[in-house]
Design an enzyme around this catalytic site. Structure first.
Site, PDB file in Angstrom:
ATOM      1  N   LEU A  21     109.021  69.453 -32.903  1.00 53.65           N
ATOM      2  CA  LEU A  21     110.243  69.585 -32.106  1.00 53.65           C
ATOM      3  C   LEU A  21     110.033  68.993 -30.718  1.00 53.65           C
ATOM      4  O   LEU A  21     108.959  69.141 -30.132  1.00 53.65           O
ATOM      5  CB  LEU A  21     110.575  71.071 -31.942  1.00 53.65           C
ATOM      6  CG  LEU A  21     110.751  71.870 -33.234  1.00 53.65           C
ATOM      7  CD1 LEU A  21     110.811  73.363 -32.915  1.00 53.65           C
ATOM      8  CD2 LEU A  21     112.025  71.422 -33.950  1.00 53.65           C
ATOM      9  N   ASP A  63     104.040  71.421 -35.125  1.00 49.48           N
ATOM     10  CA  ASP A  63     103.883  71.968 -33.770  1.00 49.48           C
ATOM     11  C   ASP A  63     102.717  72.952 -33.661  1.00 49.48           C
ATOM     12  O   ASP A  63     102.568  73.631 -32.636  1.00 49.48           O
ATOM     13  CB  ASP A  63     105.175  72.690 -33.345  1.00 49.48           C
ATOM     14  CG  ASP A  63     106.252  71.706 -32.889  1.00 49.48           C
ATOM     15  OD1 ASP A  63     105.942  70.824 -32.070  1.00 49.48           O
ATOM     16  OD2 ASP A  63     107.400  71.818 -33.368  1.00 49.48           O
ATOM     17  N   GLU A  68      99.380  78.730 -28.283  1.00 50.64           N
ATOM     18  CA  GLU A  68      99.711  79.790 -27.327  1.00 50.64           C
ATOM     19  C   GLU A  68     100.982  80.538 -27.715  1.00 50.64           C
ATOM     20  O   GLU A  68     101.112  81.741 -27.451  1.00 50.64           O
ATOM     21  CB  GLU A  68      99.903  79.193 -25.927  1.00 50.64           C
ATOM     22  CG  GLU A  68     100.371  80.230 -24.926  1.00 50.64           C
ATOM     23  CD  GLU A  68     100.667  79.641 -23.568  1.00 50.64           C
ATOM     24  OE1 GLU A  68      99.931  79.970 -22.639  1.00 50.64           O
ATOM     25  OE2 GLU A  68     101.617  78.852 -23.431  1.00 50.64           O
ATOM     26  N   ARG A  89     108.564  76.945 -36.959  1.00 52.25           N
ATOM     27  CA  ARG A  89     107.259  77.368 -36.456  1.00 52.25           C
ATOM     28  C   ARG A  89     106.831  78.751 -36.966  1.00 52.25           C
ATOM     29  O   ARG A  89     105.719  79.193 -36.692  1.00 52.25           O
ATOM     30  CB  ARG A  89     107.255  77.334 -34.914  1.00 52.25           C
ATOM     31  CG  ARG A  89     107.553  75.947 -34.340  1.00 52.25           C
ATOM     32  CD  ARG A  89     107.130  75.813 -32.900  1.00 52.25           C
ATOM     33  NE  ARG A  89     105.707  76.087 -32.742  1.00 52.25           N
ATOM     34  CZ  ARG A  89     105.095  76.250 -31.585  1.00 52.25           C
ATOM     35  NH1 ARG A  89     105.802  76.157 -30.458  1.00 52.25           N
ATOM     36  NH2 ARG A  89     103.805  76.500 -31.507  1.00 52.25           N
ATOM     37  N   HIS A 168     110.117  76.678 -22.026  1.00 48.88           N
ATOM     38  CA  HIS A 168     109.574  78.033 -21.917  1.00 48.88           C
ATOM     39  C   HIS A 168     109.424  78.410 -20.441  1.00 48.88           C
ATOM     40  O   HIS A 168     109.317  77.523 -19.584  1.00 48.88           O
ATOM     41  CB  HIS A 168     108.188  78.100 -22.565  1.00 48.88           C
ATOM     42  CG  HIS A 168     108.189  77.986 -24.059  1.00 48.88           C
ATOM     43  ND1 HIS A 168     107.564  76.966 -24.730  1.00 48.88           N
ATOM     44  CD2 HIS A 168     108.739  78.780 -25.006  1.00 48.88           C
ATOM     45  CE1 HIS A 168     107.719  77.138 -26.040  1.00 48.88           C
ATOM     46  NE2 HIS A 168     108.433  78.222 -26.232  1.00 48.88           N
ATOM     47  N   CYS A 255      99.920  75.723 -23.506  1.00 51.14           N
ATOM     48  CA  CYS A 255     100.254  75.926 -24.935  1.00 51.14           C
ATOM     49  C   CYS A 255      99.118  75.597 -25.873  1.00 51.14           C
ATOM     50  O   CYS A 255      99.138  76.004 -27.031  1.00 51.14           O
ATOM     51  CB  CYS A 255     101.416  75.060 -25.391  1.00 51.14           C
ATOM     52  SG  CYS A 255     102.396  74.317 -24.193  1.00 51.14           S
TER      53      CYS A 255
HETATM   54  C1  CIR Z   1     108.066  73.274 -29.541  1.00 49.68           C
HETATM   55  O1  CIR Z   1     109.171  72.781 -29.292  1.00 49.68           O
HETATM   56  O2  CIR Z   1     107.955  74.427 -29.954  1.00 49.68           O
HETATM   57  C2  CIR Z   1     106.832  72.441 -29.340  1.00 49.68           C
HETATM   58  N1  CIR Z   1     107.146  71.061 -29.588  1.00 49.68           N
HETATM   59  C3  CIR Z   1     106.299  72.595 -27.939  1.00 49.68           C
HETATM   60  C4  CIR Z   1     105.818  73.975 -27.642  1.00 49.68           C
HETATM   61  C5  CIR Z   1     105.210  74.073 -26.293  1.00 49.68           C
HETATM   62  N2  CIR Z   1     104.712  75.354 -26.033  1.00 49.68           N
HETATM   63  C6  CIR Z   1     104.673  75.912 -24.821  1.00 49.68           C
HETATM   64  O3  CIR Z   1     105.200  75.368 -23.859  1.00 49.68           O
HETATM   65  N3  CIR Z   1     104.120  77.117 -24.727  1.00 49.68           N
END
Ligand code: CIR
Length: 260
Positions: A21, A63, A68, A89, A168, A255
């Site tokens: 994503l 992903d 994290e 996810r 986030h 993350c």
């Molecule tokens: C997402 O959209 O879930 C992943 N592509 C990116 C997640 C990043 N995580 C974070 O900032 N803790």
């Protein structure tokens, strides 16, 4: 000591990392470069005192390198698995559960209808800011707050659903130590942050707001020299890491590991 960590769980990006994503328009990530950046990140964690558990890459979940988001650990106290807000996810949590259970006998979990990505959870000593976002809903935030209270940890929510440019909460706020935050302009005046000293990320460097304090250093993304100077001026030693391939997928430094 603030952010005293001796362990980290990581998971390298899978070959189909680019299928994950993203909300940003920075082009597709190059997986080999992402793997090299991930390896450098793990090396930095190890040099700064963390024993690393590396889970195998999993191409069912593009992903899944962003470990994290799937759990929150209070070092030496307890762990809770999340219920990620993005349906693609949800399956990432199973492998994390196993890895976390190797360290904690009892592991709690966020349950439906709650959703929570731990990228929305910013710990500042014995207080935690919980972002309500497009991934974390109020029910998830309430469940986490109740779990934290069992450990004597207080919390407050920060609604970021209308805050542009951040996925986030921790995309826009980092706890540098028990009293000081690094924060983007859009969040600097939020009442939940008012009891803390706030260093503002300079204009044009918002991505650098997602740092990680690891023992005696702050991990910060390469390419943001004004933020680097600001942090150094406040006495922090820096570990500057290339994150360009992860930035393309909305990922920040925090993350990429679960630290405890
Ligand atoms: C997402 O959209 O879930 C992943 N592509 C990116 C997640 C990043 N995580 C974070 O900032 N803790």
């Amino acid at each position: 000591m603030f952010a005293h960590f001796s362990q980290a769980i990581v998971r390298p990006p899978a070959r189909n990392f680019a299928d994950g994503l993203t909300t940003v328009d920075l082009g597709a990530p190059d997986v080999d470069r992402a793997l090299a950046q991930h390896a450098a990140y793990c090396d930095a964690l190890a040099r700064h005192g963390c024993a690393i558990t590396t889970l195998p890459a999993d191409d069912r979940y593009p992903d899944s390198t962003f470990v994290e988001d799937t759990a929150l650990i209070l070092p030496g106290q307890g762990a809770i698995l999340t219920r990620p807000g993005a349906p693609s996810r949800a399956g990432e949590v199973a492998a994390i559960r196993e890895a976390v259970m190797a360290h904690f006998a009892e592991v709690a979990a966020i349950v439906a209808p709650g959703t929570l990505d731990a990228g929305d959870v910013c710990e500042i000593g014995r207080h935690v800011l919980i972002g309500v976002s497009l991934r974390t809903n109020q029910a998830g935030a309430d469940q986490l707050a109740a779990w934290l209270a069992r450990y004597g940890v207080s919390s407050a929510t920060v609604d970021i659903r209308e805050t542009p440019g951040i996925l986030h909460l921790k995309s826009g706020v980092t706890a540098l130590d028990e009293r000081r935050l690094l924060v983007i302009d859009a969040l600097a005046s939020h009442p939940a942050l008012s009891g803390f000293e706030r260093l503002r990320v300079p204009a044009g460097e918002a991505y650098a707001a997602n740092c990680v304090r690891v023992n005696d250093v702050v991990f910060v993304a390469a390419g943001y020299p004004v933020t680097h100077a600001l942090l150094r001026a406040h006495g922090y030693a820096l570990e500057i890491l290339n994150m360009q391939e992860f930035e393309k997928m909305d990922g920040g430094l925090s993350c990429l590991s679960l630290r405890f």
